[in-house]
Design a protein around this motif. Sequence first.
Motif, PDB file in Angstrom:
ATOM      1  N   TYR A  81     -11.439   5.031   9.883  1.00 48.88           N
ATOM      2  CA  TYR A  81     -10.472   5.336   8.838  1.00 48.88           C
ATOM      3  C   TYR A  81     -11.028   6.367   7.859  1.00 48.88           C
ATOM      4  O   TYR A  81     -12.191   6.282   7.453  1.00 48.88           O
ATOM      5  CB  TYR A  81     -10.057   4.059   8.108  1.00 48.88           C
TER       6      TYR A  81
ATOM      7  N   TYR B  23      -8.283  -4.160   1.102  1.00 55.16           N
ATOM      8  CA  TYR B  23      -8.224  -2.710   1.077  1.00 55.16           C
ATOM      9  C   TYR B  23      -7.237  -2.193   2.106  1.00 55.16           C
ATOM     10  O   TYR B  23      -7.193  -2.677   3.236  1.00 55.16           O
ATOM     11  CB  TYR B  23      -9.594  -2.097   1.392  1.00 55.16           C
ATOM     12  N   CYS B  24      -6.487  -1.208   1.715  1.00 62.07           N
ATOM     13  CA  CYS B  24      -5.636  -0.464   2.619  1.00 62.07           C
ATOM     14  C   CYS B  24      -6.377   0.789   3.066  1.00 62.07           C
ATOM     15  O   CYS B  24      -7.114   1.399   2.284  1.00 62.07           O
ATOM     16  CB  CYS B  24      -4.332  -0.092   1.919  1.00 62.07           C
ATOM     17  N   ALA B  25      -6.198   1.173   4.322  1.00 56.74           N
ATOM     18  CA  ALA B  25      -6.878   2.341   4.859  1.00 56.74           C
ATOM     19  C   ALA B  25      -5.960   3.102   5.805  1.00 56.74           C
ATOM     20  O   ALA B  25      -5.027   2.540   6.380  1.00 56.74           O
ATOM     21  CB  ALA B  25      -8.158   1.921   5.592  1.00 56.74           C
TER      22      ALA B  25
ATOM     23  N   CYS C 191       0.855  -1.173   0.000  1.00 50.20           N
ATOM     24  CA  CYS C 191       0.000   0.000   0.000  1.00 50.20           C
ATOM     25  C   CYS C 191       0.894   1.225   0.000  1.00 50.20           C
ATOM     26  O   CYS C 191       1.521   1.541   1.021  1.00 50.20           O
ATOM     27  CB  CYS C 191      -0.923  -0.002   1.222  1.00 50.20           C
TER      28      CYS C 191
ATOM     29  N   TYR D 237      -9.286   7.411   4.855  1.00 47.30           N
ATOM     30  CA  TYR D 237      -8.824   7.246   3.480  1.00 47.30           C
ATOM     31  C   TYR D 237      -8.734   5.771   3.142  1.00 47.30           C
ATOM     32  O   TYR D 237      -8.318   4.953   3.965  1.00 47.30           O
ATOM     33  CB  TYR D 237      -7.462   7.912   3.283  1.00 47.30           C
ATOM     34  N   TRP D 238      -9.092   5.451   1.902  1.00 47.41           N
ATOM     35  CA  TRP D 238      -9.128   4.069   1.447  1.00 47.41           C
ATOM     36  C   TRP D 238      -8.530   3.934   0.060  1.00 47.41           C
ATOM     37  O   TRP D 238      -8.683   4.817  -0.785  1.00 47.41           O
ATOM     38  CB  TRP D 238     -10.572   3.551   1.408  1.00 47.41           C
TER      39      TRP D 238
ATOM     40  N   GLU E 114     -13.866   0.006  10.791  1.00 48.81           N
ATOM     41  CA  GLU E 114     -13.641   0.615   9.486  1.00 48.81           C
ATOM     42  C   GLU E 114     -14.045   2.077   9.442  1.00 48.81           C
ATOM     43  O   GLU E 114     -13.483   2.849   8.655  1.00 48.81           O
ATOM     44  CB  GLU E 114     -14.383  -0.155   8.394  1.00 48.81           C
TER      45      GLU E 114
END
Length: 123
Positions: free
Chosen positions: A110, A95-97, A22, A112-113, A107
């Motif tokens: 967070y 997914y990276c967050a 990421c 930004y994704w 979730e």
Amino acid sequence: QVQLVESGGGLVQPGGSLRLSCAASGRTFSSYVMGWFRQAPGKEREFVAAMKWSGGRIYYTDSVKDRFTISRDNAKNTVYLQMNSLKPEDTAVYYCAAGGSAIYRNEHAYDYWGQGTQVTVSS
């Protein structure tokens, strides 16, 4: 504004390994939490792992402990998810967050994704 781009997904056989990356750009802070989530077909998004950019605390969901490892390279502004001993049930979009909250497993903490990267574990 933080931009996150995942890479490294693909098709692997059960027992195989993948390393997801990421890459972050824009404003990043040492206090940010970096998380990995996944979503399998027909299921809700699930927490996988998280850590602070500065290190020191790491969290994993029970189903991936001892198989997955989250790490980061601050010089490259990149967080990794090393996945070993992969199982078919690991199949999902990963997914990276990033966020500033200390609620690692939620979730909604967070801000930004990334766009997600597909991981398929099948023989």
